[in-house]
Scaffold this motif. Structure first.
Motif, PDB file in Angstrom:
ATOM      1  N   UNK A  20       0.857  -1.195   0.000  1.00 40.76           N
ATOM      2  CA  UNK A  20       0.000   0.000   0.000  1.00 40.76           C
ATOM      3  C   UNK A  20       0.886   1.235   0.000  1.00 40.76           C
ATOM      4  N   UNK A  21       0.768   2.021  -1.037  1.00 44.05           N
ATOM      5  CA  UNK A  21       1.558   3.233  -1.141  1.00 44.05           C
ATOM      6  C   UNK A  21       0.774   4.361  -0.488  1.00 44.05           C
ATOM      7  N   UNK A  22       1.381   5.023   0.478  1.00 41.90           N
ATOM      8  CA  UNK A  22       0.703   6.062   1.251  1.00 41.90           C
ATOM      9  C   UNK A  22       1.021   7.468   0.769  1.00 41.90           C
ATOM     10  N   UNK A  23       2.111   7.625   0.064  1.00 42.00           N
ATOM     11  CA  UNK A  23       2.543   8.945  -0.369  1.00 42.00           C
ATOM     12  C   UNK A  23       3.204   8.815  -1.732  1.00 42.00           C
ATOM     13  N   UNK A  24       2.730   9.561  -2.701  1.00 43.97           N
ATOM     14  CA  UNK A  24       3.379   9.561  -4.018  1.00 43.97           C
ATOM     15  C   UNK A  24       3.542  10.991  -4.487  1.00 43.97           C
ATOM     16  N   UNK A 113      -1.407  12.617   8.503  1.00 42.80           N
ATOM     17  CA  UNK A 113      -0.764  13.924   8.319  1.00 42.80           C
ATOM     18  C   UNK A 113      -0.068  13.997   6.965  1.00 42.80           C
ATOM     19  N   UNK A 114      -0.711  13.427   5.955  1.00 45.65           N
ATOM     20  CA  UNK A 114      -0.112  13.384   4.625  1.00 45.65           C
ATOM     21  C   UNK A 114       0.203  14.785   4.103  1.00 45.65           C
ATOM     22  N   UNK A 115      -0.642  15.763   4.450  1.00 43.89           N
ATOM     23  CA  UNK A 115      -0.419  17.130   3.986  1.00 43.89           C
ATOM     24  C   UNK A 115       0.905  17.672   4.522  1.00 43.89           C
ATOM     25  N   UNK A 116       1.267  17.326   5.740  1.00 51.96           N
ATOM     26  CA  UNK A 116       2.543  17.752   6.303  1.00 51.96           C
ATOM     27  C   UNK A 116       3.709  17.035   5.625  1.00 51.96           C
ATOM     28  N   UNK A 117       3.528  15.741   5.355  1.00 52.82           N
ATOM     29  CA  UNK A 117       4.577  14.979   4.675  1.00 52.82           C
ATOM     30  C   UNK A 117       4.839  15.557   3.283  1.00 52.82           C
ATOM     31  N   UNK A 118       3.767  15.936   2.584  1.00 47.22           N
ATOM     32  CA  UNK A 118       3.921  16.557   1.268  1.00 47.22           C
ATOM     33  C   UNK A 118       4.568  17.935   1.391  1.00 47.22           C
ATOM     34  N   UNK A 119       4.168  18.698   2.381  1.00 47.55           N
ATOM     35  CA  UNK A 119       4.741  20.022   2.571  1.00 47.55           C
ATOM     36  C   UNK A 119       6.243  19.917   2.830  1.00 47.55           C
ATOM     37  N   UNK A 120       6.639  18.986   3.674  1.00 43.76           N
ATOM     38  CA  UNK A 120       8.061  18.786   3.961  1.00 43.76           C
ATOM     39  C   UNK A 120       8.801  18.382   2.693  1.00 43.76           C
ATOM     40  N   UNK A 121       8.216  17.477   1.933  1.00 46.93           N
ATOM     41  CA  UNK A 121       8.844  17.043   0.683  1.00 46.93           C
ATOM     42  C   UNK A 121       8.991  18.209  -0.283  1.00 46.93           C
ATOM     43  N   UNK A 141      10.962  26.467   8.436  1.00 45.01           N
ATOM     44  CA  UNK A 141       9.863  26.717   7.501  1.00 45.01           C
ATOM     45  C   UNK A 141       8.598  25.954   7.902  1.00 45.01           C
ATOM     46  N   UNK A 142       8.772  24.737   8.381  1.00 50.53           N
ATOM     47  CA  UNK A 142       7.626  23.941   8.819  1.00 50.53           C
ATOM     48  C   UNK A 142       6.991  24.574  10.055  1.00 50.53           C
ATOM     49  N   UNK A 143       7.818  25.032  10.978  1.00 54.17           N
ATOM     50  CA  UNK A 143       7.298  25.696  12.183  1.00 54.17           C
ATOM     51  C   UNK A 143       6.533  26.965  11.810  1.00 54.17           C
ATOM     52  N   UNK A 144       7.046  27.713  10.844  1.00 53.23           N
ATOM     53  CA  UNK A 144       6.356  28.919  10.388  1.00 53.23           C
ATOM     54  C   UNK A 144       5.015  28.559   9.752  1.00 53.23           C
ATOM     55  N   UNK A 145       4.998  27.490   8.964  1.00 56.17           N
ATOM     56  CA  UNK A 145       3.749  27.024   8.339  1.00 56.17           C
ATOM     57  C   UNK A 145       2.746  26.594   9.409  1.00 56.17           C
TER      58      UNK A 145
END
Length: 168
Positions: A20-24, A113-121, A141-145
């Protein structure tokens, strides 16, 4: 150039390989049908490889670089002439940042928290190329977001309260 990233081709606790792919993240245009086929093929290739085998696989004229962290697999598809070790380092860099942010990243973090994983990527890679190599910069940058999101939530909540009181 990186063509695609796949994260968490999950291996269940009982040893069955689910795939199962969780993030692409795709950096080249593919139709949904082509994407499904690529994911299915690469999941089959990577999950069946032994743990002591090399983390690089040649596939359809590309190189696939993958790394397993506990039950999570991170995989990137690159050109033949790209440096595999650099891509392995980018994967490790991404996982370290995810670990810093989530504590110890797991499948549930990528699901909920896929949105955070994508944002970090997106802070690390742009258009399939390394954009930011500093973990401190990405963390800032993540803390600012996160701060912006919290402020927006508070403002939305106060507006909702004002509207609710006005309609009473």
């Amino acid at each position: 150039m990186i063509y695609a990233l796949f994260a968490d081709m999950a291996v269940a606790d009982n040893g069955s390989r689910q795939g199962k792919v969780r993030l692409t993240k795709w950096y080249s245009p593919y139709t949904q049908k082509e994407r499904s086929k690529v994911i299915r093929e690469l999941s089959g290739v990577i999950l069946t490889r032994g743990p002591k085998l090399c983390n690089f696989v040649e596939w359809r004229g590309y190189k696939v670089v993958y790394k397993r962290y506990a039950s999570l697999y991170f995989c990137m598809c690159i050109d033949q002439e790209d440096n595999e070790l650099e891509i392995l380092e980018i994967i490790h860099h991404y996982v370290e940042i995810l670990d810093r942010y989530f504590g110890s990243v797991c499948e549930l973090d990528l699901i909920f928290n896929f949105h955070k994983a994508y944002y970090i990527l997106d802070e690390i890679l742009i258009a399939g190329e390394l954009q930011e190599s500093s973990k401190k910069t990405v963390a800032r940058l993540i803390a600012a977001q996160d701060s912006l999101v919290e402020t927006a939530k508070e403002q939305a909540s106060s507006i909702s309260n004002i509207i609710a009181q006005a309609t009473k």
